[in-house]
Design an enzyme around this catalytic site. Structure first.
Site, PDB file in Angstrom:
ATOM      1  N   ARG A 208       0.856  -1.197   0.000  1.00 46.66           N
ATOM      2  CA  ARG A 208       0.000   0.000   0.000  1.00 46.66           C
ATOM      3  C   ARG A 208       0.885   1.239   0.000  1.00 46.66           C
ATOM      4  O   ARG A 208       2.002   1.189   0.515  1.00 46.66           O
ATOM      5  CB  ARG A 208      -0.869   0.053   1.259  1.00 46.66           C
ATOM      6  CG  ARG A 208      -1.901  -1.067   1.290  1.00 46.66           C
ATOM      7  CD  ARG A 208      -2.608  -1.108   2.606  1.00 46.66           C
ATOM      8  NE  ARG A 208      -2.743  -2.511   2.989  1.00 46.66           N
ATOM      9  CZ  ARG A 208      -3.229  -2.935   4.142  1.00 46.66           C
ATOM     10  NH1 ARG A 208      -3.597  -2.071   5.072  1.00 46.66           N
ATOM     11  NH2 ARG A 208      -3.328  -4.213   4.398  1.00 46.66           N
ATOM     12  N   ARG A 239      16.219   1.506  -3.039  1.00 48.14           N
ATOM     13  CA  ARG A 239      15.068   1.302  -2.159  1.00 48.14           C
ATOM     14  C   ARG A 239      15.592   0.941  -0.781  1.00 48.14           C
ATOM     15  O   ARG A 239      16.413   0.047  -0.647  1.00 48.14           O
ATOM     16  CB  ARG A 239      14.159   0.195  -2.689  1.00 48.14           C
ATOM     17  CG  ARG A 239      12.755   0.303  -2.107  1.00 48.14           C
ATOM     18  CD  ARG A 239      11.860  -0.789  -2.614  1.00 48.14           C
ATOM     19  NE  ARG A 239      11.999  -1.966  -1.777  1.00 48.14           N
ATOM     20  CZ  ARG A 239      11.612  -3.182  -2.142  1.00 48.14           C
ATOM     21  NH1 ARG A 239      11.080  -3.393  -3.325  1.00 48.14           N
ATOM     22  NH2 ARG A 239      11.760  -4.188  -1.319  1.00 48.14           N
ATOM     23  N   GLU A 256      18.167  -2.004  -1.296  1.00 50.94           N
ATOM     24  CA  GLU A 256      18.046  -2.661  -2.607  1.00 50.94           C
ATOM     25  C   GLU A 256      18.581  -1.754  -3.695  1.00 50.94           C
ATOM     26  O   GLU A 256      17.942  -0.758  -4.039  1.00 50.94           O
ATOM     27  CB  GLU A 256      16.573  -2.957  -2.896  1.00 50.94           C
ATOM     28  CG  GLU A 256      15.965  -4.015  -2.005  1.00 50.94           C
ATOM     29  CD  GLU A 256      15.602  -5.247  -2.817  1.00 50.94           C
ATOM     30  OE1 GLU A 256      16.249  -5.458  -3.868  1.00 50.94           O
ATOM     31  OE2 GLU A 256      14.689  -5.963  -2.414  1.00 50.94           O
TER      32      GLU A 256
HETATM   33  N1  LIG Z   1      14.100  -9.952  10.805  1.00 53.32           N
HETATM   34  C1  LIG Z   1      12.911 -10.003  10.192  1.00 53.32           C
HETATM   35  N2  LIG Z   1      11.761  -9.779  10.897  1.00 53.32           N
HETATM   36  C2  LIG Z   1      10.557  -9.822  10.296  1.00 53.32           C
HETATM   37  N3  LIG Z   1      10.379 -10.126   8.991  1.00 53.32           N
HETATM   38  C3  LIG Z   1      11.485 -10.373   8.258  1.00 53.32           C
HETATM   39  C4  LIG Z   1      12.801 -10.308   8.807  1.00 53.32           C
HETATM   40  N4  LIG Z   1      13.686 -10.586   7.814  1.00 53.32           N
HETATM   41  C5  LIG Z   1      12.953 -10.811   6.704  1.00 53.32           C
HETATM   42  N5  LIG Z   1      11.632 -10.691   6.969  1.00 53.32           N
HETATM   43  C6  LIG Z   1      10.530 -10.865   6.015  1.00 53.32           C
HETATM   44  O1  LIG Z   1      11.048 -11.525   4.857  1.00 53.32           O
HETATM   45  C7  LIG Z   1      11.008 -10.654   3.728  1.00 53.32           C
HETATM   46  C8  LIG Z   1      12.261 -10.839   2.875  1.00 53.32           C
HETATM   47  O2  LIG Z   1      13.424 -10.533   3.609  1.00 53.32           O
HETATM   48  P1  LIG Z   1      14.466  -9.434   3.105  1.00 53.32           P
HETATM   49  O3  LIG Z   1      15.542  -9.315   4.104  1.00 53.32           O
HETATM   50  O4  LIG Z   1      13.723  -8.193   2.755  1.00 53.32           O
HETATM   51  O5  LIG Z   1      15.123 -10.090   1.805  1.00 53.32           O
HETATM   52  P2  LIG Z   1      14.636 -10.183   0.271  1.00 53.32           P
HETATM   53  O6  LIG Z   1      13.506  -9.196   0.071  1.00 53.32           O
HETATM   54  O7  LIG Z   1      15.844  -9.820  -0.507  1.00 53.32           O
HETATM   55  O8  LIG Z   1      14.228 -11.611   0.077  1.00 53.32           O
HETATM   56  C9  LIG Z   1      10.822  -9.262   4.309  1.00 53.32           C
HETATM   57  O9  LIG Z   1      10.162  -8.419   3.385  1.00 53.32           O
HETATM   58  C10 LIG Z   1       9.996  -9.520   5.558  1.00 53.32           C
HETATM   59  O10 LIG Z   1       8.607  -9.705   5.258  1.00 53.32           O
HETATM   60 MG   LIG Z   2      13.158  -7.352   0.904  1.00 53.98          MG
END
Ligand SMILES: Nc1ncnc2c1ncn2[C@@H]1O[C@H](COP(=O)(O)OP(=O)(O)O)[C@@H](O)[C@H]1O
Ligand SMILES: [Mg+2]
Length: 284
Positions: A208, A239, A256
């Protein structure tokens, strides 16, 4: 006439809602632009004045091939060295050492004593996108077993406390083009407790529009400025995904600089802001 390419990947270009909006914004600005697949060997990359990396979401299992391609494109944004740096989440360590508050992370945890203090844990490969191979565990033994499976497959890991605010207020993603803030969005939680990880990137996300606070914008600008110092280059697009830590202070979840969705359908000005940054880049 100036020609630019938006680089995508065969399985994903139709799943990327930013691409039609970018094509349209470029046309409005008098730029000829088209979508091309990064691994299409028939494309003459040197025929473009600029190639902008977009939905190359299949790079994780093909990272070496992808990075080799980035080095062959004469004018690429973000540039090849920035992408090499940013496609391995160990860049978070460098940002942390440079003073950026990140989500508490234990690198390649193998023992219970390596786990951060938490109620639940998230385990992910350091090279990952679209939350593939990422999972949320309520038992230390499960978190450690997931990490060991990845390590046995030759994939270094990161283990973090599950940030509860992701379930309530969500993650906030801030988009900066040419280093300047453009717009923000809210991303809902993606991980359910004790579910085996998916092996493919997630394309269905709960997004959103969100009005970022001054504090979030200042945080994102300082993260991008720090990354620019480290990589020697202000990224065309960035990002910054932020969450409040357990203490309520902002923490960086992810920066990102490779293939972030811009979520342009949630902003009336974002696509033009990308093209303005492209025009600036072409002037240099
Ligand atoms: N420490 C965390 N606590 C809560 N949610 C998490 C955490 N790490 C990752 N996530 C969830 O997993 C998703 C993907 O992790 P992220 O670190 O953004 O890597 P990527 O988007 O490159 O796969 C995040 O958008 C979030 O929803
Ligand atoms: Mg992510």
């Amino acid at each position: 006439m100036t020609r630019i390419a938006w680089a995508s990947a065969a399985p994903f270009d139709t799943a990327d809602p930013d691409l039609p909006l970018l094509l349209e914004a470029a046309r409005r600005a008098g730029l000829e632009s088209e979508v091309a697949h990064w691994d299409d060997t028939t494309v003459a990359w040197d025929a473009y004045d600029l190639v902008v990396v977009r939905s190359c979401w299949d790079y994780v299992p093909r990272r070496e091939e992808f990075l080799a391609w980035t080095r062959t494109v004469p004018r690429l944004a973000n540039n090849a060295s920035t992408i090499a740096w940013n496609t391995d989440k160990t860049y978070l360590r460098e940002l942390e050492n440079a003073g950026v508050p990140i989500v508490t992370t234990s690198w390649s945890a193998q023992e219970g004593s390596d786990l951060p203090e938490a109620r639940q844990w998230v385990v992910k490969p350091t090279i990952s996108a679209g939350s593939a191979d990422t999972a949320r565990w309520s038992e230390p033994a499960q978190a450690l077993a997931h990490g060991r499976r990845l390590l046995a497959a030759g994939r270094p890991t990161m283990t973090q406390p599950y940030i509860d605010a992701v379930d309530s207020e969500g993650e906030t993603g801030l988009l900066l083009f040419g280093g300047a803030y453009s717009h923000a969005f809210r991303k809902g939680a993606l991980l359910t407790t004790d579910d085996e990880p998916r092996s493919e990137p997630e394309l269905e996300e709960d997004i959103r529009a969100r009005t970022a606070s001054h504090e979030q914008v200042a945080f994102a600008e300082s993260v991008v400025a720090t990354a620019a110092r480290i990589t020697g280059n202000t990224p065309l697009y960035a990002r910054v995904d932020v969450v409040p830590g357990p203490d309520g202070e902002l923490r960086l979840m992810e920066l990102e600089l490779t293939e972030p969705s811009f979520f342009l359908e949630h902003t009336s000005t974002g696509a033009d802001a990308v093209v303005a940054a492209v025009l600036d880049e072409l002037q240099r």
